[in-house]
Design an enzyme around this catalytic site. Structure first.
Site: not given
Ligand code: GLA
Length: 600
Positions: A348, A418
């Site tokens: 990420d 997300d």
């Molecule tokens: C980002 C990712 C999510 C999750 C969060 C965790 O927003 O896109 O899928 O993994 O971080 O903090």
């Protein structure tokens, strides 16, 4: 094959090599630029774009992908006027907001007709894509690293390579452009051994628990998931350091044994006993001010000495332009990966680069930071997939801020957004699939009301929309009703039945709810045209509606096909269409298999 054009400026001692590569059977070429200092003195590059094409104007329209967090890559078309119009990012990432893609299309270009000149960048950092219409009605189209904030010092004998831009032409509309990009990226860009494999159906605990989990909770999820045919548990953010919220511990890459009692190895072994694989979330490029790593190495953060660092999501960015930073973080993460049987990593990257300064670069090289940062990220990803060749790597950046061709070179899949709401996903996945193979789109089924938009959609629709990607779940499966669990089983069956076709087939866009408001539809057709899948989502129901005839695409006009118990000529399905009765209610989806009749 690659054509190299050598240019030399003997006064300055600069040699520039232009590289043009072509690919058998594809209306595509790539272009990159190599600059070498053959002189006796250093010089500074201030702008090195990767591609530039001059054409006469054809009343072009410009097509780009725009958005925000949770609303990535919506397609936008606009007229091309005089002057310069550009799409760009100086955020240190390809970004949620604008995308390293630009197409010029002739007026009225549709999925099937019209001419398209498209550029896409094989790069994940700052970029500019620009179209310029001049006084003489000529058009210049360009793409490359954004010159803002960029300089690069070349000492005698040194060289600089600008990343590749991909140029695609289609004389048959956007659909043809899309399929050229998909084939090019599947055949020549994505290297992962998983590219042509059915990926394990995963369940990720992020939307199920956020930071609030322990090994017991994870095992409960895994147990119920395994019973329904889900194949891998992914432990998301919150397993390391002292992290129980997003305000600490990035950089402290060791397992929090207060949460994961008994340690990672034991957890993974228990998950494996259920017949499942195990995956883990990391965010290597970041450092929390509240971390042991930051207390040890405050200079490892990107910062301007003497100034405050801007915080975003309570974190700073590590200076990945420095080898010792990349190697230091790599060692910590590699140790975690060696400590247990980990099959998958979600990498990420949750904030943009600001307050740009590197404590290690001399003043006249500070303009190199953003590009060196990207090279550091790529170096670490290369090391990861080399040292752990069986690892399935999924990139992610606060959802889809780095869904780009640069990342696809390292990972066969990228988390798309997300926003997991099936209806919001229609436009996001439509825009993403405009360029990138659907096999690369991270897509999961989540709970309703949806956590991002509060919408409630049928469980079946959520499954059908996620099938157009890597497919998985992102919910607390222990809380599903018995009825929903039965639906999970049937979705798992559908995945196994159709994923080979979806991953390897040709993608056709039939209708776009972003344009018509009411319904969305796409097809995946087997390369030999023997089988196809038709997806339709009725976004909004209409009163007193009649059936819709959907004209299918990509079939063989001369073949006979079976669809919903009846046989049709391919040409009938493509010209007259298949009747899709109006459904009662919003957000209803249908998935129809179409098979060559003689094969039955
Ligand atoms: C980002 C990712 C999510 C999750 C969060 C965790 O927003 O896109 O899928 O993994 O971080 O903090």
């Amino acid at each position: 094959m690659t054509l190299k054009v050598f240019l030399r400026d003997s006064l300055l001692g600069v040699k520039v090599t232009l590289l043009y590569s072509i690919f058998r059977g594809l209306d595509a070429l790539t272009r990159s630029v190599l600059v070498e200092n053959e002189g006796g003195e250093p010089f500074y590059l201030e702008k090195v774009l990767s591609a530039c094409v001059d054409m006469d104007d054809r009343d072009f329209e410009m097509l780009g992908l725009f958005g925000s967090w949770a609303r990535e890559r919506h397609i936008q078309r606009m007229p091309l006027g005089y002057g310069r119009q550009n799409i760009a990012s100086v955020k240190g990432e390809s970004s949620h907001q604008e995308h390293p893609f630009l197409a010029l299309v002739t007026p009225g270009t549709s999925q099937e007709s019209g001419e398209v000149y498209a550029m896409n960048f094989v790069y994940s950092g700052n970029f500019i894509a620009q179209a310029e219409k001049s006084q003489f009605n000529s058009v210049r189209m360009m793409m490359g690293i954004h010159p803002e904030g960029f300089t690069w010092k070349l000492e005698p004998g040194e060289r600089f390579t600008a990343p590749e831009a991909v140029l695609v032409y289609s004389g048959q509309g956007l659909g043809r452009m899309t399929r050229t990009f998909h084939d090019l990226y599947r055949e020549h860009l994505i290297r992962s051994p998983y590219l042509h494999e059915k990926r394990p159906i995963l369940i990720n605990n992020w939307e199920a628990t956020y930071f609030d989990f322990d090994e017991k909770k994870l095992l409960e999820i895994a147990e119920d998931a395994a019973a329904l045919g889900i194949e891998m548990l992914v432990m998301d953010d919150g397993w390391f350091g002292k992290r129980s919220l997003d305000d600490s511990s990035l950089g402290d890459w060791y397992v929090n044994e207060e949460k994961i009692k008994g340690g990672l190895h034991a957890l993974v072994e228990n998950v494996k006993k259920l017949g499942m694989k195990f995956g883990i979330w990391i965010e290597p490029e970041m450092i929390s001010p509240e971390s042991e790593l930051y207390r040890r190495h405050p200079d490892w953060a990107i910062r301007i000495p003497g100034r405050d660092i801007t915080q975003s999501r309570a974190q700073y960015v590590l200076d990945f332009s420095r080898d010792e930073v990349v190697d230091g973080v790599y060692e910590m993460i590699a140790e975690v990966l060696r400590s247990a049987d980990i099959s998958y990593v979600k990498w990420d990257m949750n904030r943009q680069l600001t307050t740009l300064g590197s404590c290690a670069l001399p003043p006249d090289r500070q303009g190199e930071l953003s590009h060196r940062y990207m090279l550091g990220v790529y170096r670490m990803q290369e090391r990861l997939i080399t040292d752990f060749p069986h690892l399935l790597l999924e990139n992610c950046s606060g959802g889809g801020a780095r869904f780009d061709a640069g990342m696809l070179y390292y990972s066969p899949q990228i988390w798309c957004s997300d926003d997991t709401d099936a209806i919001e996903r229609l436009a996001i996945q439509e825009g993403t699939a405009l360029i990138y193979p659907v096999s690369a789109m991270g897509a999961h089924v989540s709970v309703c009301p949806n956590h991002t938009v509060g919408r409630t959609t049928p469980f079946e629709t959520r499954g059908d929309v996620a099938l157009l990607g890597t497919f998985g779940y992102e919910l607390d499966i222990t809380k599903l009703s018995e009825e929903e669990k039965v639906l999970v089983k049937s979705q798992v069956e559908k995945y196994h039945k159709y994923n080979d076709l979806i991953r390897e087939g040709d993608y056709y866009r039939l209708a776009s709810a972003s344009e018509n408001r009411y319904y969305d539809s796409w097809m995946i057709v087997e390369k030999d045209k023997s089988r196809a899948l038709l997806f339709c989502v009725q976004v909004l129901a209409e009163a007193n509606a009649k059936s819709r005839f959907l004209r299918l695409k990509g079939l063989d006009p001369d073949k006979r096909y079976l669809a919903e118990g009846k046989t049709y000529a391919g040409r009938t399905l493509m010209h007259a269409g298949l009747r899709i009765p109006a459904a009662f209610g919003d957000f209803k989806s249908r998935l129809i298999e179409i098979t060559e009749a003689s094969l039955l």
